[in-house]
Design an enzyme around this catalytic site. Structure first.
Site, PDB file in Angstrom:
ATOM      1  N   GLU A 153      37.864  65.126  76.802  1.00 48.58           N
ATOM      2  CA  GLU A 153      37.963  65.947  77.989  1.00 48.58           C
ATOM      3  C   GLU A 153      39.373  65.992  78.589  1.00 48.58           C
ATOM      4  OE1 GLU A 153      35.669  62.088  78.797  1.00 48.58           O
ATOM      5  OE2 GLU A 153      35.606  63.742  77.364  1.00 48.58           O
ATOM      6  N   LYS A 195      28.027  54.184  75.173  1.00 51.35           N
ATOM      7  CA  LYS A 195      27.941  54.617  73.773  1.00 51.35           C
ATOM      8  C   LYS A 195      27.115  53.643  72.924  1.00 51.35           C
ATOM      9  CE  LYS A 195      30.632  57.374  75.727  1.00 51.35           C
ATOM     10  NZ  LYS A 195      29.992  58.426  76.523  1.00 51.35           N
ATOM     11  N   ASP A 216      27.564  63.538  73.604  1.00 47.32           N
ATOM     12  CA  ASP A 216      29.012  63.639  73.783  1.00 47.32           C
ATOM     13  C   ASP A 216      29.702  62.374  73.269  1.00 47.32           C
ATOM     14  OD1 ASP A 216      31.481  64.604  74.597  1.00 47.32           O
ATOM     15  OD2 ASP A 216      31.222  64.017  76.687  1.00 47.32           O
ATOM     16  N   ASN A 217      31.004  62.473  73.035  1.00 41.08           N
ATOM     17  CA  ASN A 217      31.858  61.312  72.716  1.00 41.08           C
ATOM     18  C   ASN A 217      31.424  60.564  71.460  1.00 41.08           C
ATOM     19  OD1 ASN A 217      31.830  60.831  76.214  1.00 41.08           O
ATOM     20  ND2 ASN A 217      33.622  61.546  75.076  1.00 41.08           N
ATOM     21  N   ASP A 270      25.354  60.986  77.536  1.00 41.15           N
ATOM     22  CA  ASP A 270      26.780  60.803  77.835  1.00 41.15           C
ATOM     23  C   ASP A 270      26.962  59.558  78.694  1.00 41.15           C
ATOM     24  OD1 ASP A 270      29.488  61.269  77.921  1.00 41.15           O
ATOM     25  OD2 ASP A 270      29.388  62.795  79.493  1.00 41.15           O
TER      26      ASP A 270
END
Length: 241
Positions: A219, A162, A187-188, A159
């Site tokens: 989130e 990216k 995540d993401n 996380d």
């Protein structure tokens, strides 16, 4: 948050002091030594005072479920931020399990330590300032000081930046830390997005990885869609038979 995104991509802080404000708020409002209450106070801060880029409560349930299902003993987190996801992980980690979190920003690392200490779990969690791509400094420290060795890593939560999801996964694989059955949660993957990471997992499906895609939301809101990938490492031994 959109205005602060440029700074987020370089410094991993929004730039208005909200991360430090969070630490002070937790110390003032959360019961000391109460992990659940610290998480509650952070969520309330993010919903009602200042948005934070924590994994958050909705996606945190995906992370918690993966940890409960696999019962890892050694965990690695890439991207500490203010320490929320490590708190969430600690809540469901088995007794004796240890998590090491890698954070690029030293100020974030200090904030996370403050919050972890207030929650009473500073002994179970360790934050290192650095990156896996910093010329082997952090990798060497993980191996010499934290017991990372061939086949020793059970669980990874990704996380952070990216653009380095896939390169950092490659570094972990190159070190040989994973074993068959190790789990990596990312995540993401949809927003802000890690398309090359998702494409890699899709290409390796059933070969070296088995992945579940969890549809969810960014989130602390319900408008922006997001995607969390949960991937089990299948190893490579079977490729040679």
């Amino acid at each position: 948050m959109l205005l602060g995104r440029r700074r987020m991509e370089t410094d991993w802080q929004v730039g208005d002091g909200r991360e430090l404000a969070l630490a002070r708020h937790v110390e003032a409002e959360a019961r000391q030594g109460d992990l659940d209450d610290v998480i509650r106070v952070i969520d309330d801060f993010a919903y009602h005072r200042s948005f934070l880029i924590n994994v958050g409560d909705e996606k945190g349930e995906i992370l918690d479920a993966a940890i409960r299902r696999t019962s890892p003993r050694r965990l690695l987190e890439l991207g500490t931020y203010c320490g929320y996801s490590a708190l969430s992980s600690a809540r469901v980690m088995a007794e004796g399990a240890r998590l090491v979190s890698i954070e690029f920003n030293a100020e974030n690392a200090a904030i996370a330590r403050r919050i972890w200490d207030h929650a009473g779990i500073g002994e179970e969690l360790t934050v290192l300032v650095g990156t896996l791509g910093d010329g082997n400094k952090t990798i060497a420290k993980l191996e010499s000081e934290h017991g990372f060795a061939s086949g020793s890593l059970d669980f990874v939560f990704i996380d952070h930046d990216k653009s380095v999801y896939l390169p950092d996964l490659g570094r972990i694989l190159d070190q040989g830390w994973l074993h068959t059955g190790s789990v990596v949660v990312a995540d993401n993957v949809r927003w802000p997005g890690a398309p090359d990471y998702r494409e890699f997992m899709q290409a390796e499906e059933g070969r070296t990885w088995r992945t579940s895609e969890h549809e969810t939301h960014v989130e602390y809101q319900s408008l922006l869609k997001d995607l969390v990938l949960e991937s089990e490492y299948l190893g490579t031994d079977h490729l040679n038979t």
